[in-house]
Design an enzyme around this catalytic site. Structure first.
Site, PDB file in Angstrom:
ATOM      1  N   ASN A   9      -2.512 -43.553  25.045  1.00  0.00           N
ATOM      2  CA  ASN A   9      -3.532 -42.540  25.311  1.00  0.00           C
ATOM      3  C   ASN A   9      -3.246 -41.299  24.444  1.00  0.00           C
ATOM      4  O   ASN A   9      -2.258 -40.597  24.625  1.00  0.00           O
ATOM      5  CB  ASN A   9      -3.477 -42.190  26.812  1.00  0.00           C
ATOM      6  CG  ASN A   9      -4.468 -41.109  27.206  1.00  0.00           C
ATOM      7  OD1 ASN A   9      -4.793 -40.223  26.425  1.00  0.00           O
ATOM      8  ND2 ASN A   9      -4.935 -41.186  28.440  1.00  0.00           N
ATOM      9  N   GLU A  38       0.985 -54.886  32.977  1.00  0.00           N
ATOM     10  CA  GLU A  38       0.188 -54.850  34.207  1.00  0.00           C
ATOM     11  C   GLU A  38       0.800 -53.812  35.143  1.00  0.00           C
ATOM     12  O   GLU A  38       1.996 -53.881  35.462  1.00  0.00           O
ATOM     13  CB  GLU A  38       0.203 -56.226  34.890  1.00  0.00           C
ATOM     14  CG  GLU A  38      -0.810 -56.298  36.004  1.00  0.00           C
ATOM     15  CD  GLU A  38      -0.676 -57.564  36.837  1.00  0.00           C
ATOM     16  OE1 GLU A  38      -1.181 -57.576  37.969  1.00  0.00           O
ATOM     17  OE2 GLU A  38      -0.046 -58.523  36.344  1.00  0.00           O
ATOM     18  N   ASP A  67       2.951 -41.989  34.730  1.00  0.00           N
ATOM     19  CA  ASP A  67       1.791 -42.574  35.386  1.00  0.00           C
ATOM     20  C   ASP A  67       1.164 -41.453  36.189  1.00  0.00           C
ATOM     21  O   ASP A  67       1.861 -40.692  36.868  1.00  0.00           O
ATOM     22  CB  ASP A  67       2.190 -43.739  36.298  1.00  0.00           C
ATOM     23  CG  ASP A  67       0.971 -44.579  36.661  1.00  0.00           C
ATOM     24  OD1 ASP A  67       0.314 -45.113  35.740  1.00  0.00           O
ATOM     25  OD2 ASP A  67       0.639 -44.681  37.863  1.00  0.00           O
ATOM     26  N   TYR A 153     -10.503 -36.827  34.427  1.00  0.00           N
ATOM     27  CA  TYR A 153     -11.149 -36.117  35.531  1.00  0.00           C
ATOM     28  C   TYR A 153     -11.090 -34.589  35.383  1.00  0.00           C
ATOM     29  O   TYR A 153     -11.464 -33.871  36.313  1.00  0.00           O
ATOM     30  CB  TYR A 153     -10.495 -36.528  36.857  1.00  0.00           C
ATOM     31  CG  TYR A 153     -10.653 -37.999  37.187  1.00  0.00           C
ATOM     32  CD1 TYR A 153     -11.837 -38.485  37.746  1.00  0.00           C
ATOM     33  CD2 TYR A 153      -9.634 -38.915  36.937  1.00  0.00           C
ATOM     34  CE1 TYR A 153     -11.991 -39.835  38.054  1.00  0.00           C
ATOM     35  CE2 TYR A 153      -9.775 -40.264  37.241  1.00  0.00           C
ATOM     36  CZ  TYR A 153     -10.951 -40.713  37.794  1.00  0.00           C
ATOM     37  OH  TYR A 153     -11.107 -42.042  38.094  1.00  0.00           O
ATOM     38  N   ASP A 154     -10.624 -34.095  34.230  1.00  0.00           N
ATOM     39  CA  ASP A 154     -10.497 -32.637  34.053  1.00  0.00           C
ATOM     40  C   ASP A 154     -11.790 -31.864  34.374  1.00  0.00           C
ATOM     41  O   ASP A 154     -11.719 -30.784  34.969  1.00  0.00           O
ATOM     42  CB  ASP A 154     -10.046 -32.303  32.616  1.00  0.00           C
ATOM     43  CG  ASP A 154      -8.553 -32.544  32.419  1.00  0.00           C
ATOM     44  OD1 ASP A 154      -7.831 -32.733  33.418  1.00  0.00           O
ATOM     45  OD2 ASP A 154      -8.107 -32.545  31.262  1.00  0.00           O
ATOM     46  N   LYS A 174      -3.736 -25.398  30.112  1.00  0.00           N
ATOM     47  CA  LYS A 174      -3.607 -26.604  30.947  1.00  0.00           C
ATOM     48  C   LYS A 174      -2.139 -27.003  31.032  1.00  0.00           C
ATOM     49  O   LYS A 174      -1.620 -27.262  32.118  1.00  0.00           O
ATOM     50  CB  LYS A 174      -4.450 -27.762  30.386  1.00  0.00           C
ATOM     51  CG  LYS A 174      -4.261 -29.042  31.222  1.00  0.00           C
ATOM     52  CD  LYS A 174      -5.061 -30.249  30.768  1.00  0.00           C
ATOM     53  CE  LYS A 174      -4.661 -31.477  31.603  1.00  0.00           C
ATOM     54  NZ  LYS A 174      -5.290 -32.711  31.179  1.00  0.00           N
ATOM     55  N   ARG A 180       1.411 -32.778  34.401  1.00  0.00           N
ATOM     56  CA  ARG A 180       2.159 -33.368  33.285  1.00  0.00           C
ATOM     57  C   ARG A 180       3.017 -32.298  32.601  1.00  0.00           C
ATOM     58  O   ARG A 180       4.144 -32.561  32.202  1.00  0.00           O
ATOM     59  CB  ARG A 180       1.180 -34.011  32.282  1.00  0.00           C
ATOM     60  CG  ARG A 180       1.879 -34.874  31.219  1.00  0.00           C
ATOM     61  CD  ARG A 180       0.888 -35.722  30.450  1.00  0.00           C
ATOM     62  NE  ARG A 180       0.147 -36.619  31.327  1.00  0.00           N
ATOM     63  CZ  ARG A 180      -1.094 -36.391  31.764  1.00  0.00           C
ATOM     64  NH1 ARG A 180      -1.780 -35.341  31.346  1.00  0.00           N
ATOM     65  NH2 ARG A 180      -1.674 -37.233  32.596  1.00  0.00           N
TER      66      ARG A 180
HETATM   67  P1  IMP Z   1      -2.544 -43.950  33.488  1.00  0.00           P
HETATM   68  O1  IMP Z   1      -2.709 -43.964  32.001  1.00  0.00           O
HETATM   69  O2  IMP Z   1      -2.353 -45.285  34.094  1.00  0.00           O
HETATM   70  O3  IMP Z   1      -1.478 -42.971  33.905  1.00  0.00           O
HETATM   71  O4  IMP Z   1      -3.931 -43.477  34.078  1.00  0.00           O
HETATM   72  C1  IMP Z   1      -4.168 -42.180  34.291  1.00  0.00           C
HETATM   73  C2  IMP Z   1      -5.624 -41.948  34.601  1.00  0.00           C
HETATM   74  O5  IMP Z   1      -5.668 -40.868  35.533  1.00  0.00           O
HETATM   75  C3  IMP Z   1      -6.355 -41.482  33.365  1.00  0.00           C
HETATM   76  O6  IMP Z   1      -7.079 -42.520  32.761  1.00  0.00           O
HETATM   77  C4  IMP Z   1      -7.282 -40.416  33.907  1.00  0.00           C
HETATM   78  O7  IMP Z   1      -8.458 -40.999  34.382  1.00  0.00           O
HETATM   79  C5  IMP Z   1      -6.517 -39.845  35.095  1.00  0.00           C
HETATM   80  N1  IMP Z   1      -5.682 -38.684  34.687  1.00  0.00           N
HETATM   81  C6  IMP Z   1      -4.331 -38.628  34.538  1.00  0.00           C
HETATM   82  N2  IMP Z   1      -3.936 -37.415  34.111  1.00  0.00           N
HETATM   83  C7  IMP Z   1      -5.058 -36.709  33.946  1.00  0.00           C
HETATM   84  C8  IMP Z   1      -5.292 -35.383  33.489  1.00  0.00           C
HETATM   85  O8  IMP Z   1      -4.400 -34.618  33.099  1.00  0.00           O
HETATM   86  N3  IMP Z   1      -6.581 -35.006  33.469  1.00  0.00           N
HETATM   87  C9  IMP Z   1      -7.596 -35.814  33.875  1.00  0.00           C
HETATM   88  N4  IMP Z   1      -7.442 -37.061  34.278  1.00  0.00           N
HETATM   89  C10 IMP Z   1      -6.165 -37.510  34.324  1.00  0.00           C
END
Ligand code: IMP
Length: 195
Positions: A9, A38, A67, A153-154, A174, A180
């Site tokens: 990401n 997974e 995560d 979701y920001d 932020k 994070r």
């Molecule tokens: P991960 O990559 O499995 O940790 O998925 C995290 C998901 O949670 C992301 O795809 C976002 O949809 C949401 N998320 C995690 N951190 C943030 C953030 O800092 N801002 C907005 N959405 C977040």
């Protein structure tokens, strides 16, 4: 120091690079490694360790994994660990804006808007040697998306102390208050003591 980042990401990478300035962060995708483990855990922490160990098995070098997700009190903590997959059908993920619209619809009749971002972060040196931090960013689900910064979701998490959504904050702002950012700075401080 060089760390492998257990994500592809780009938004997360950018945020983490600002926090871990002075270190080199490498994503598996940037060197052509296929990395999509997974996420079968039942908590953020379990999923972080799954990702960290899976990447370590590929590279055998220090790994930084996170995560994260959005937990809404009125929805008993949903979407939580399923944040990235919220609203998916037949394994097909929605675009971020579609997820946000769907969530706002689900929240339409709900008055308790309390919610938080959670970030579980692991710095892993081997399967059995790792350091864990989990942090939060508290806010409220707004009624209409606002702002174009950040990701995920920001645009729908409103931070009362800032008077705006996370997507209306600059990247620096932020990082100063985010789940994070706080977890990353704690890990970076720890790093100074253990390496
Ligand atoms: P991960 O990559 O499995 O940790 O998925 C995290 C998901 O949670 C992301 O795809 C976002 O949809 C949401 N998320 C995690 N951190 C943030 C953030 O800092 N801002 C907005 N959405 C977040």
């Amino acid at each position: 120091m060089k760390f492998w980042l257990a994500t592809n990401n780009e938004h997360k990478k950018r945020e983490l690079e600002a926090i871990f300035s002075g270190h080199t962060l490498v994503t598996p995708g940037s060197v052509g490694l296929v990395f999509d483990p997974e996420e079968s855990g039942s908590t953020f922490l379990e999923n972080t360790l799954i990702k960290a160990r899976a990447l370590y098995d590929l590279v055998h070098e220090p790994v930084l994994a996170d995560d994260s997700g959005l937990c809404i009190d009125a929805l008993d903590g949903r979407p939580g660990i399923y944040s990235a997959r919220y609203g998916s059908t037949n394994g097909k993920k929605l675009e971020s804006w579609e997820r946000n619209e769907l969530l706002l619809k689900e929240m339409e009749q709900i008055t308790n808007r309390k919610a938080r971002f959670i970030c579980s972060m692991v710095l892993l040196f081997s399967h059995d040697r790792f350091f864990v931090v989990q942090e939060t960013l508290e806010g409220e689900i707004i009624r209409e998306s606002r702002g174009s910064g950040g990701f995920g979701y920001d645009p729908i998490l409103y931070i009362p102390e800032q008077g705006c959504t996370v997507a209306e904050l600059s990247e620096d702002a932020k990082n100063r208050i985010s789940h994070r950012g706080k977890a990353g700075r704690a890990v970076a401080q720890l790093l100074a003591h253990i390496v």
